[in-house]
Design a protein around this motif. Sequence first.
Motif, PDB file in Angstrom:
ATOM      1  N   THR A   1     -14.607  44.070  30.940  1.00 23.33           N
ATOM      2  CA  THR A   1     -13.532  43.778  30.000  1.00 23.33           C
ATOM      3  C   THR A   1     -12.214  43.610  30.747  1.00 23.33           C
ATOM      4  O   THR A   1     -12.092  43.945  31.928  1.00 23.33           O
ATOM      5  N   ALA A   2     -11.234  43.105  30.031  1.00 19.46           N
ATOM      6  CA  ALA A   2      -9.903  42.958  30.615  1.00 19.46           C
ATOM      7  C   ALA A   2      -9.363  44.316  31.063  1.00 19.46           C
ATOM      8  O   ALA A   2      -8.727  44.432  32.123  1.00 19.46           O
ATOM      9  N   ALA A   3      -9.621  45.354  30.279  1.00 23.49           N
ATOM     10  CA  ALA A   3      -9.152  46.696  30.638  1.00 23.49           C
ATOM     11  C   ALA A   3      -9.805  47.173  31.927  1.00 23.49           C
ATOM     12  O   ALA A   3      -9.163  47.805  32.783  1.00 23.49           O
ATOM     13  N   GLU A   4     -11.095  46.884  32.114  1.00 15.36           N
ATOM     14  CA  GLU A   4     -11.779  47.277  33.349  1.00 15.36           C
ATOM     15  C   GLU A   4     -11.219  46.515  34.550  1.00 15.36           C
ATOM     16  O   GLU A   4     -11.079  47.069  35.645  1.00 15.36           O
ATOM     17  N   LEU A   5     -10.913  45.233  34.347  1.00 14.02           N
ATOM     18  CA  LEU A   5     -10.316  44.454  35.431  1.00 14.02           C
ATOM     19  C   LEU A   5      -8.981  45.063  35.851  1.00 14.02           C
ATOM     20  O   LEU A   5      -8.672  45.151  37.045  1.00 14.02           O
ATOM     21  N   LEU A   6      -8.198  45.467  34.873  1.00 12.30           N
ATOM     22  CA  LEU A   6      -6.902  46.058  35.185  1.00 12.30           C
ATOM     23  C   LEU A   6      -7.067  47.370  35.939  1.00 12.30           C
ATOM     24  O   LEU A   6      -6.298  47.670  36.864  1.00 12.30           O
ATOM     25  N   ARG A   7      -8.091  48.158  35.587  1.00 14.67           N
ATOM     26  CA  ARG A   7      -8.313  49.435  36.265  1.00 14.67           C
ATOM     27  C   ARG A   7      -8.761  49.250  37.716  1.00 14.67           C
ATOM     28  O   ARG A   7      -8.690  50.193  38.511  1.00 14.67           O
ATOM     29  N   ALA A   8      -9.211  48.040  38.054  1.00 11.79           N
ATOM     30  CA  ALA A   8      -9.617  47.777  39.441  1.00 11.79           C
ATOM     31  C   ALA A   8      -8.419  47.603  40.365  1.00 11.79           C
ATOM     32  O   ALA A   8      -8.572  47.528  41.585  1.00 11.79           O
ATOM     33  N   ILE A   9      -7.216  47.543  39.773  1.00 13.14           N
ATOM     34  CA  ILE A   9      -5.984  47.408  40.552  1.00 13.14           C
ATOM     35  C   ILE A   9      -5.301  48.775  40.606  1.00 13.14           C
ATOM     36  O   ILE A   9      -5.103  49.403  39.557  1.00 13.14           O
ATOM     37  N   PRO A  10      -4.940  49.288  41.779  1.00 18.95           N
ATOM     38  CA  PRO A  10      -4.254  50.585  41.841  1.00 18.95           C
ATOM     39  C   PRO A  10      -3.017  50.596  40.948  1.00 18.95           C
ATOM     40  O   PRO A  10      -2.173  49.698  41.022  1.00 18.95           O
ATOM     41  N   ALA A  11      -2.921  51.595  40.085  1.00 19.00           N
ATOM     42  CA  ALA A  11      -1.842  51.649  39.092  1.00 19.00           C
ATOM     43  C   ALA A  11      -0.463  51.641  39.729  1.00 19.00           C
ATOM     44  O   ALA A  11       0.482  51.069  39.175  1.00 19.00           O
TER      45      ALA A  11
END
Length: 324
Positions: free
Chosen positions: A26-36
């Motif tokens: 999901t888009a949320a999972e893709l975002l979590r793959a980037i260090p916050a």
Amino acid sequence: MNRVLMPATGDTLAYVRDPHRPRVATAAELLRAIPADTLPAQVTVEDVMAEPSWDTSAATLLTLACRARSSLLEDSFDGVVISHGPDTVEETAFLVDLMAGPAASRGGIILTTATRSLDELSAEGPRNLASSLTAAVDPALLGAGAVVCVDDCLHAARWVTHTDATSVAGFSSAPYPQLGRVLRGRVEPISPPPVRPPEAAGEPESDVALIKTYPGIEPALLTAVVDAGARGIVLEGTGQGNVPVGLFTAIGELTEGDIPVVVASRCRTSTAPLEAMPLGTGLATKMGAIGARGLSPVKARIALMVALGTGGGVQAARAWFARL
């Protein structure tokens, strides 16, 4: 803090090919793959139901173009990043660019993609997304329109081409320069963007055919696509915009019937009008054909779709291409 919208269409960048649980992240999972701690903005994610990019529909293209525009003009986002499949990202980017209008001056409009799936060794998708988010809020890209960001390189939608389906750096703007690079958390400009296109009016016409010409091509192919419902045709010719003489009569008849015929080339060509080419080239204009102004065939099709959005025919298309 800046706000960025991130619509995600799935495809290769989001594929998880785990043999026990293959799926699309999901888009949320893709975002979590980037260090916050590397995120340059507050990111709002959206999952977009879309076909694989090699089978993208006109409806999906229009949905993404309209969402990019509305996110900046109506929802007050400071930038938008669209994750997309590699096969047709150059077409989608160009439609987004043509439909952006005043949104181009409100924030960055970035499309990105990947060759490797999300769970593959050295997947480049998260890096491309992170660089795209940085680019979306960098003031250096205000007014640039839609930009494709791959391998930290920034390509104008009008110039970008998918040149290598096996490489993580498989996109090029050649013979034009890339707009810039994303380095150390900022955009480093390299060249100015192309001149902004004329503003689109109305919804693009989805029924536009693209036909690759070849020696001995039958003119009946042109009339067949019109009989099937096409409101315009793009011919992929050769050289400076040449098509076989056997098509001239069909081109003239279609033009008289208010069906625009645009001639592009499989080669890189000048942005000059086709009728301005040297004697002996671009002869189809004598029969009423319209030159593609240096656009590749696939982008000439997108441009004709937008040109026909006013509801006009040959004259409307000719006037629109003259301003490209």
